[in-house]
Write a protein that holds these residues in place. Structure first.
Motif, PDB file in Angstrom:
ATOM      1  N   ALA A 156      45.414  55.192  42.442  1.00 15.85           N
ATOM      2  CA  ALA A 156      44.447  54.045  42.930  1.00 15.85           C
ATOM      3  C   ALA A 156      45.166  52.822  42.847  1.00 15.85           C
ATOM      4  O   ALA A 156      45.785  52.518  41.916  1.00 15.85           O
ATOM      5  CB  ALA A 156      43.015  54.048  42.223  1.00 15.85           C
ATOM      6  N   VAL A 157      45.089  51.912  43.661  1.00 19.21           N
ATOM      7  CA  VAL A 157      45.491  50.355  43.443  1.00 19.21           C
ATOM      8  C   VAL A 157      44.351  49.312  43.485  1.00 19.21           C
ATOM      9  O   VAL A 157      43.352  49.329  44.846  1.00 19.21           O
ATOM     10  CB  VAL A 157      46.323  50.050  44.661  1.00 19.21           C
ATOM     11  N   THR A 158      44.082  48.816  42.632  1.00 13.86           N
ATOM     12  CA  THR A 158      42.921  47.617  42.527  1.00 13.86           C
ATOM     13  C   THR A 158      43.315  46.278  42.526  1.00 13.86           C
ATOM     14  O   THR A 158      44.328  46.057  42.175  1.00 13.86           O
ATOM     15  CB  THR A 158      42.023  47.977  41.220  1.00 13.86           C
ATOM     16  N   VAL A 159      42.824  45.747  43.729  1.00 15.26           N
ATOM     17  CA  VAL A 159      42.865  44.266  43.679  1.00 15.26           C
ATOM     18  C   VAL A 159      41.909  43.412  42.906  1.00 15.26           C
ATOM     19  O   VAL A 159      40.826  43.643  43.132  1.00 15.26           O
ATOM     20  CB  VAL A 159      42.694  43.702  45.222  1.00 15.26           C
ATOM     21  N   THR A 160      42.155  43.020  41.797  1.00 14.97           N
ATOM     22  CA  THR A 160      41.421  42.284  40.638  1.00 14.97           C
ATOM     23  C   THR A 160      40.935  41.236  41.045  1.00 14.97           C
ATOM     24  O   THR A 160      39.632  40.552  40.643  1.00 14.97           O
ATOM     25  CB  THR A 160      41.918  42.558  39.475  1.00 14.97           C
ATOM     26  N   ARG A 161      41.627  40.153  41.662  1.00 12.72           N
ATOM     27  CA  ARG A 161      41.395  38.853  41.837  1.00 12.72           C
ATOM     28  C   ARG A 161      42.087  38.138  42.699  1.00 12.72           C
ATOM     29  O   ARG A 161      43.353  38.490  42.983  1.00 12.72           O
ATOM     30  CB  ARG A 161      41.359  38.082  40.349  1.00 12.72           C
ATOM     31  N   LEU A 162      41.754  37.021  43.232  1.00 14.12           N
ATOM     32  CA  LEU A 162      42.539  36.104  44.053  1.00 14.12           C
ATOM     33  C   LEU A 162      42.331  34.626  43.561  1.00 14.12           C
ATOM     34  O   LEU A 162      41.059  34.031  43.832  1.00 14.12           O
ATOM     35  CB  LEU A 162      42.026  36.356  45.637  1.00 14.12           C
ATOM     36  N   GLU A 163      43.323  34.135  43.364  1.00 14.38           N
ATOM     37  CA  GLU A 163      43.127  32.719  42.792  1.00 14.38           C
ATOM     38  C   GLU A 163      43.517  31.426  43.926  1.00 14.38           C
ATOM     39  O   GLU A 163      44.465  31.782  44.477  1.00 14.38           O
ATOM     40  CB  GLU A 163      44.008  32.489  41.749  1.00 14.38           C
ATOM     41  N   GLY A 164      42.691  30.784  43.887  1.00 14.78           N
ATOM     42  CA  GLY A 164      43.019  29.496  44.604  1.00 14.78           C
ATOM     43  C   GLY A 164      44.202  28.468  44.059  1.00 14.78           C
ATOM     44  O   GLY A 164      44.808  29.115  42.861  1.00 14.78           O
ATOM     45  N   ASN A 165      44.286  27.427  44.577  1.00 12.57           N
ATOM     46  CA  ASN A 165      45.100  26.361  43.985  1.00 12.57           C
ATOM     47  C   ASN A 165      44.685  24.866  43.912  1.00 12.57           C
ATOM     48  O   ASN A 165      43.388  24.950  44.028  1.00 12.57           O
ATOM     49  CB  ASN A 165      46.581  26.469  44.674  1.00 12.57           C
ATOM     50  N   VAL A 166      45.194  24.030  43.687  1.00 11.42           N
ATOM     51  CA  VAL A 166      44.819  22.600  43.624  1.00 11.42           C
ATOM     52  C   VAL A 166      44.067  22.338  44.964  1.00 11.42           C
ATOM     53  O   VAL A 166      42.959  21.658  44.848  1.00 11.42           O
ATOM     54  CB  VAL A 166      45.895  21.842  43.301  1.00 11.42           C
ATOM     55  N   LEU A 167      44.493  22.592  46.217  1.00 14.90           N
ATOM     56  CA  LEU A 167      44.247  22.277  47.362  1.00 14.90           C
ATOM     57  C   LEU A 167      43.186  23.061  47.837  1.00 14.90           C
ATOM     58  O   LEU A 167      42.214  22.823  48.447  1.00 14.90           O
ATOM     59  CB  LEU A 167      45.473  22.206  48.210  1.00 14.90           C
ATOM     60  N   TYR A 168      43.352  24.406  47.709  1.00 16.34           N
ATOM     61  CA  TYR A 168      42.450  25.508  48.641  1.00 16.34           C
ATOM     62  C   TYR A 168      41.613  26.180  47.486  1.00 16.34           C
ATOM     63  O   TYR A 168      42.002  26.773  46.427  1.00 16.34           O
ATOM     64  CB  TYR A 168      43.218  26.397  49.431  1.00 16.34           C
ATOM     65  N   GLY A 169      40.158  26.757  47.602  1.00 18.27           N
ATOM     66  CA  GLY A 169      39.595  27.576  47.148  1.00 18.27           C
ATOM     67  C   GLY A 169      39.525  28.945  47.870  1.00 18.27           C
ATOM     68  O   GLY A 169      39.813  29.053  49.003  1.00 18.27           O
ATOM     69  N   THR A 170      39.377  29.982  47.211  1.00 15.85           N
ATOM     70  CA  THR A 170      39.331  31.233  47.867  1.00 15.85           C
ATOM     71  C   THR A 170      37.963  31.899  47.491  1.00 15.85           C
ATOM     72  O   THR A 170      37.480  31.872  46.552  1.00 15.85           O
ATOM     73  CB  THR A 170      40.573  32.245  47.409  1.00 15.85           C
ATOM     74  N   GLY A 171      37.562  32.960  48.511  1.00 20.22           N
ATOM     75  CA  GLY A 171      36.584  33.729  48.081  1.00 20.22           C
ATOM     76  C   GLY A 171      36.645  35.078  48.818  1.00 20.22           C
ATOM     77  O   GLY A 171      37.495  35.364  49.829  1.00 20.22           O
ATOM     78  N   ALA A 172      36.546  36.172  47.881  1.00 14.70           N
ATOM     79  CA  ALA A 172      36.800  37.567  48.168  1.00 14.70           C
ATOM     80  C   ALA A 172      36.024  38.394  47.433  1.00 14.70           C
ATOM     81  O   ALA A 172      35.637  38.036  46.335  1.00 14.70           O
ATOM     82  CB  ALA A 172      37.833  38.094  48.361  1.00 14.70           C
ATOM     83  N   ASP A 173      35.230  39.696  47.882  1.00 12.80           N
ATOM     84  CA  ASP A 173      34.296  40.465  47.013  1.00 12.80           C
ATOM     85  C   ASP A 173      35.460  41.456  46.363  1.00 12.80           C
ATOM     86  O   ASP A 173      35.826  42.415  46.805  1.00 12.80           O
ATOM     87  CB  ASP A 173      33.527  41.210  48.013  1.00 12.80           C
ATOM     88  N   LEU A 174      35.803  40.821  45.036  1.00  7.78           N
ATOM     89  CA  LEU A 174      36.661  41.487  44.298  1.00  7.78           C
ATOM     90  C   LEU A 174      36.060  41.842  42.888  1.00  7.78           C
ATOM     91  O   LEU A 174      35.193  41.052  42.508  1.00  7.78           O
ATOM     92  CB  LEU A 174      38.045  40.710  44.195  1.00  7.78           C
ATOM     93  N   PRO A 175      36.613  42.713  42.024  1.00  8.73           N
ATOM     94  CA  PRO A 175      37.580  43.927  42.446  1.00  8.73           C
ATOM     95  C   PRO A 175      37.169  44.827  43.394  1.00  8.73           C
ATOM     96  O   PRO A 175      36.194  45.344  43.733  1.00  8.73           O
ATOM     97  CB  PRO A 175      38.071  44.425  41.205  1.00  8.73           C
ATOM     98  N   ARG A 176      38.209  45.225  44.170  1.00 10.57           N
ATOM     99  CA  ARG A 176      38.021  46.398  45.168  1.00 10.57           C
ATOM    100  C   ARG A 176      39.093  47.307  45.099  1.00 10.57           C
ATOM    101  O   ARG A 176      40.331  47.003  44.845  1.00 10.57           O
ATOM    102  CB  ARG A 176      38.097  46.030  46.817  1.00 10.57           C
ATOM    103  N   THR A 177      38.985  48.464  45.376  1.00 10.15           N
ATOM    104  CA  THR A 177      40.060  49.361  45.012  1.00 10.15           C
ATOM    105  C   THR A 177      40.458  50.360  46.294  1.00 10.15           C
ATOM    106  O   THR A 177      39.672  50.834  46.993  1.00 10.15           O
ATOM    107  CB  THR A 177      39.554  50.629  43.821  1.00 10.15           C
TER     108      THR A 177
END
Length: 244
Positions: free
Chosen positions: A155-176
């Motif tokens: 199994a491979v889990t995507v735990t988080r997605l980080e934005g940066n100074v300029l852009y924010g991010t949104g995703a329903d995480l963690p997902r496997t």
């Protein structure tokens, strides 16, 4: 590796180095009682492919420390980053020159090596892409896709997605991506975190987003979210859409 009398060296990755990519500062200190000049510098580490020496001109007085921006080569994952050395061409006050291998305190270099090799190992199990990215009002929306790339069925889990100074991010995480499954698709959204002129002008890595990936029971590793130029163009267009 024996110490070199009168000279100490440490590899340090500053924030600006991370933004530029592929380099660290070789922080050299004159710990002896005589001045010297460094005319070239290179990193000598089994975990990085060798690069030609970089020409510099740094004059040291006793007790003085000067940072020398120094590129490192391609990471070699089947070898450790340490023991490492700074290869310095040193010119003494009488004009005599010599090439020295100065033991290099390399904690930051070892961390770069570990992160790079961890990301490579994770992506060898499941590749990451972004698809269908388009501006939608004041956001850019698309999908984050994991695709199994080898025979490793963990199994491979995507735990988080980080934005940066300029852009924010949104995703329903963690997902496997479940054991044995071929692919996983997760909706993803990018929004503007800042629109002020200072942020727009000064941001060093506007398109760098860190993705946390965990393979099986292994520790999470940070992976740079891969964005093609067309997708970066979409995010650039989002500035006009959201920062009017």
């Amino acid at each position: 590796m024996p110490p070199v009398a009168g000279i100490e060296a440490e590899a340090v990755q500053l924030r600006t180095d991370a933004a530029v990519g592929g380099q660290v500062q070789v922080r050299v200190t004159d710990t002896g009682g005589e001045p010297f000049t460094v005319t070239s510098v290179a990193i000598d580490s089994p975990g990085f492919a060798p690069l030609p020496d970089r020409v510099v001109d740094a004059a040291y007085a006793p007790g003085q420390t000067i940072d020398l921006p120094t590129p490192f080569g391609e990471v070699v994952c089947d070898r450790a980053a340490e023991p490492a050395a700074a290869r310095l061409t040193v010119v003494r006050p009488d004009g005599a020159g010599e090439v020295l291998r100065v033991p290099l305190a390399a904690e930051d270099l070892t961390e770069i090596h570990a992160d790079t090799c961890g990301a490579r190992a994770a992506l060898a199990v499941a590749g990451v892409t972004v698809t269908g990215l388009a501006v939608d009002g004041e956001a850019a929306t698309g999908s984050l896709v994991l695709t199994r790339t080898g025979d490793d069925d963990r199994a491979v889990t995507v735990t988080r997605l980080e934005g940066n100074v300029l852009y924010g991010t949104g995703a329903d995480l963690p997902r496997t991506l479940e054991e044995g499954a071929a692919s996983l698709r997760v909706p993803v959204e990018f929004t503007m975190a800042r629109c002020d002129p200072h942020a727009l002008a000064e941001v060093k890595q506007p398109y760098r987003f860190l993705l946390g990936v965990q393979v099986g029971e292994d520790a999470e590793v940070p992976v740079d979210l891969p964005l093609e130029q067309a997708q970066r163009d979409v995010l650039f267009a989002l500035v006009d859409a959201a920062c009017r």
